[in-house]
Design a protein around this motif. Structure first.
Motif, PDB file in Angstrom:
ATOM      1  N   ASP A 118      23.054   3.872  12.311  1.00  0.00           N
ATOM      2  CA  ASP A 118      24.142   2.930  12.566  1.00  0.00           C
ATOM      3  C   ASP A 118      23.602   1.583  13.031  1.00  0.00           C
ATOM      4  O   ASP A 118      24.082   0.525  12.599  1.00  0.00           O
ATOM      5  CB  ASP A 118      25.081   3.515  13.621  1.00  0.00           C
ATOM      6  N   VAL A 119      22.595   1.594  13.919  1.00  0.00           N
ATOM      7  CA  VAL A 119      21.981   0.348  14.384  1.00  0.00           C
ATOM      8  C   VAL A 119      21.314  -0.377  13.213  1.00  0.00           C
ATOM      9  O   VAL A 119      21.400  -1.605  13.096  1.00  0.00           O
ATOM     10  CB  VAL A 119      20.953   0.634  15.499  1.00  0.00           C
ATOM     11  N   LYS A 120      20.676   0.371  12.351  1.00  0.00           N
ATOM     12  CA  LYS A 120      20.028  -0.231  11.178  1.00  0.00           C
ATOM     13  C   LYS A 120      21.055  -0.925  10.294  1.00  0.00           C
ATOM     14  O   LYS A 120      20.829  -2.037   9.792  1.00  0.00           O
ATOM     15  CB  LYS A 120      19.295   0.854  10.389  1.00  0.00           C
ATOM     16  N   LYS A 121      22.197  -0.285  10.117  1.00  0.00           N
ATOM     17  CA  LYS A 121      23.268  -0.909   9.335  1.00  0.00           C
ATOM     18  C   LYS A 121      23.745  -2.201   9.993  1.00  0.00           C
ATOM     19  O   LYS A 121      23.952  -3.211   9.320  1.00  0.00           O
ATOM     20  CB  LYS A 121      24.451   0.054   9.212  1.00  0.00           C
ATOM     21  N   TYR A 179      20.711  10.988  26.823  1.00  0.00           N
ATOM     22  CA  TYR A 179      22.100  10.571  27.072  1.00  0.00           C
ATOM     23  C   TYR A 179      22.947  10.758  25.813  1.00  0.00           C
ATOM     24  O   TYR A 179      24.072  11.278  25.881  1.00  0.00           O
ATOM     25  CB  TYR A 179      22.126   9.106  27.518  1.00  0.00           C
ATOM     26  N   LEU A 180      22.417  10.332  24.650  1.00  0.00           N
ATOM     27  CA  LEU A 180      23.156  10.494  23.397  1.00  0.00           C
ATOM     28  C   LEU A 180      23.439  11.964  23.118  1.00  0.00           C
ATOM     29  O   LEU A 180      24.551  12.334  22.716  1.00  0.00           O
ATOM     30  CB  LEU A 180      22.364   9.881  22.234  1.00  0.00           C
ATOM     31  N   GLN A 181      22.432  12.811  23.336  1.00  0.00           N
ATOM     32  CA  GLN A 181      22.608  14.241  23.089  1.00  0.00           C
ATOM     33  C   GLN A 181      23.671  14.827  24.007  1.00  0.00           C
ATOM     34  O   GLN A 181      24.491  15.648  23.576  1.00  0.00           O
ATOM     35  CB  GLN A 181      21.273  14.959  23.282  1.00  0.00           C
ATOM     36  N   ASN A 182      23.668  14.390  25.265  1.00  0.00           N
ATOM     37  CA  ASN A 182      24.671  14.892  26.208  1.00  0.00           C
ATOM     38  C   ASN A 182      26.082  14.443  25.832  1.00  0.00           C
ATOM     39  O   ASN A 182      27.065  15.103  26.181  1.00  0.00           O
ATOM     40  CB  ASN A 182      24.351  14.416  27.629  1.00  0.00           C
ATOM     41  N   GLU A 183      26.168  13.301  25.156  1.00  0.00           N
ATOM     42  CA  GLU A 183      27.466  12.807  24.696  1.00  0.00           C
ATOM     43  C   GLU A 183      27.869  13.396  23.351  1.00  0.00           C
ATOM     44  O   GLU A 183      28.905  13.032  22.778  1.00  0.00           O
ATOM     45  CB  GLU A 183      27.433  11.275  24.581  1.00  0.00           C
ATOM     46  N   SER A 195      24.172  12.223  17.691  1.00  0.00           N
ATOM     47  CA  SER A 195      22.868  12.424  17.069  1.00  0.00           C
ATOM     48  C   SER A 195      22.048  11.137  17.166  1.00  0.00           C
ATOM     49  O   SER A 195      22.533  10.059  16.794  1.00  0.00           O
ATOM     50  CB  SER A 195      23.043  12.809  15.600  1.00  0.00           C
ATOM     51  N   TYR A 196      20.824  11.242  17.658  1.00  0.00           N
ATOM     52  CA  TYR A 196      19.959  10.061  17.747  1.00  0.00           C
ATOM     53  C   TYR A 196      19.664   9.504  16.355  1.00  0.00           C
ATOM     54  O   TYR A 196      19.611   8.289  16.155  1.00  0.00           O
ATOM     55  CB  TYR A 196      18.651  10.424  18.459  1.00  0.00           C
ATOM     56  N   GLU A 197      19.496  10.384  15.375  1.00  0.00           N
ATOM     57  CA  GLU A 197      19.220   9.944  14.009  1.00  0.00           C
ATOM     58  C   GLU A 197      20.409   9.154  13.447  1.00  0.00           C
ATOM     59  O   GLU A 197      20.235   8.118  12.789  1.00  0.00           O
ATOM     60  CB  GLU A 197      18.921  11.146  13.110  1.00  0.00           C
TER      61      GLU A 197
END
Length: 413
Positions: free
Chosen positions: A129-132, A115-119, A122-124
């Motif tokens: 961002d989640v880690k932050k 889903y992220l790739q289609n949007e 970048s998953y990385e």
């Protein structure tokens, strides 16, 4: 979604001669860290896109740009604090959080990555961002959470505010009997207390001015009732009947027929007591079980459960309280303990069973279907107060951190 762009330097060949074009550069120095031009541009583009997607008039681009820069400064300062305090987010915790985010969107982790790739994301970058966010939340809780204090007086006052009464309190369905004379009202109350159905009295008693529909009133919240009614009936269990209440119209007898609302919930609960023995280096499992069997047999032979629990149980909390664990619902105790508690007949002493804590036997003293409404309302009220104070304290803390920081803006013209 927010993207983190690394510092990129590229050497581009132009014609025969070589020239260096800098694709990114330092925009702001923040204490020991840097904010790059690319970060500002990326966040600014994202903010503009959100305004356009929601069809909301956007402020002047300079205003938006300043908001983005200040947000990045605050973020950088918090990340630096986290670094100094040694806050780390493990890969295991990060993976679990992202898996939970995917599940909340009804997607598996693999589907979420696609889903992220289609949007075009970048998953990385999303992981970073989640880690932050986790890191910043942790530093905020550490700096702000310990400063929040909600007094009992403040809490009780909030429960009485119109905000709390309107937002949290349930709607009540009430039956009413209205009698002119106190002597008649007292007699009717005694008859109801002795088993005469409230509905029957409300419908058939010629003295009752509210005999229509068996005395049933419309659904109302306590705040919408006369104060003498709300004070008498609110916080009570379904089925509660008041003594005669005097008003200018006469004497009222009320029955709480039902309640409804977001926080109305009933829970099956058990009142149990137990004795626990824990295997140790000087008493193996078999010896522990044999000793507990002797104690159980003594109870079956008539000895006092309370005295034996106080003398032998190795659960320090319950041993001092007659072996009792208090009223408990499902999902609180160890699985084997809960299974035994639910299945055994009240008043019977269970067989010995094992949990992660050791060997037990138990007795269920009573069961009930408990109205959890009041507890849930108090929990929600506390959460509202806490979040309100948290937001205020966080704003003050971030303002203080920003004021004390060294910030230098670079001229990019």
């Amino acid at each position: 979604m927010k993207k983190t762009i690394l510092i990129l330097f590229s050497v581009i060949s132009i014609s025969i001669h070589s020239a260096i074009e800098i694709l990114d550069r330092v925009a702001v120095i923040v204490d020991d860290g840097l904010i790059m031009q690319s970060q500002i541009n990326s966040d600014l583009d994202e903010m503009v896109q959100r305004y356009e997607e929601q069809n909301i008039p956007k402020p002047d681009i300079k205003v938006l740009r300043n908001q983005v820069i200040e947000s990045l400064i605050i973020e950088e300062l918090q990340l630096q604090l986290a670094e100094r305090y040694g806050i780390r987010v493990s890969d295991e915790e990060l993976n679990a959080t992202i898996t939970r985010i995917a599940a909340n969107n009804n997607l598996s982790l693999e589907e979420f990555i696609i889903y992220l790739q289609n949007e075009g994301e970048s998953y990385e970058d999303f992981r970073e961002d989640v880690k932050k966010q986790i890191t910043i939340q942790r530093i905020q809780r550490g700096r702000v959470g310990s400063e929040i204090d909600i007094t009992e007086k403040e809490f009780e006052a909030f429960l009485k505010t119109d905000e709390s009464l309107i937002q949290l309190e349930p709607e009540l369905l009430v039956r009413q009997i209205l009698i002119s004379k106190y002597e008649d009202a007292t007699l009717i109350f005694e008859n109801i207390s002795n088993g005469q159905p409230f509905e029957e009295v409300a419908k058939t008693n010629p003295l009752n001015k509210y005999n229509k529909n068996e005395g049933l009133m419309d659904w109302k919240k306590a705040i919408d009732m006369p104060k003498i009614f709300s004070e008498a009936i609110n916080d009570k269990d379904v089925g509660f009947i008041t003594k005669p209440i005097k008003s200018g119209a006469g004497y009222h007898i009320l029955k709480l027929e039902n309640k409804r609302g977001d926080f109305v919930r009933y829970e099956d609960q058990w009142l149990a007591r137990h004795i626990l023995l824990i295997p140790s280096t000087i008493r193996n499992e078999e010896q522990t079980k044999n000793e507990l069997t002797d104690i159980r047999n003594r109870i079956l032979d008539g000895e006092d459960f309370v005295l034996l629990a106080a003398s032998y149980s190795e659960d320090p909390g319950s041993a001092k309280n007659k072996g009792e664990l208090g009223w408990l619902g499902k999902g609180v105790l160890a699985a084997e303990f809960e299974k035994t508690m639910i299945e055994i007949e009240p008043g019977k002493v269970s067989d010995i069973f094992k949990t992660e804590f050791g060997f037990h036997f138990l007795e269920v003293l009573d069961t009930r279907n408990h109205d959890m409404t009041r507890e849930l309302i108090k929990d929600e009220a506390y959460a509202i107060l806490y979040q309100r104070k948290y937001d205020e304290e966080l704003e003050n803390t971030l303002r203080s951190i920003r004021a004390e920081a060294f910030v230098e803006f670079k001229d990019l013209d």
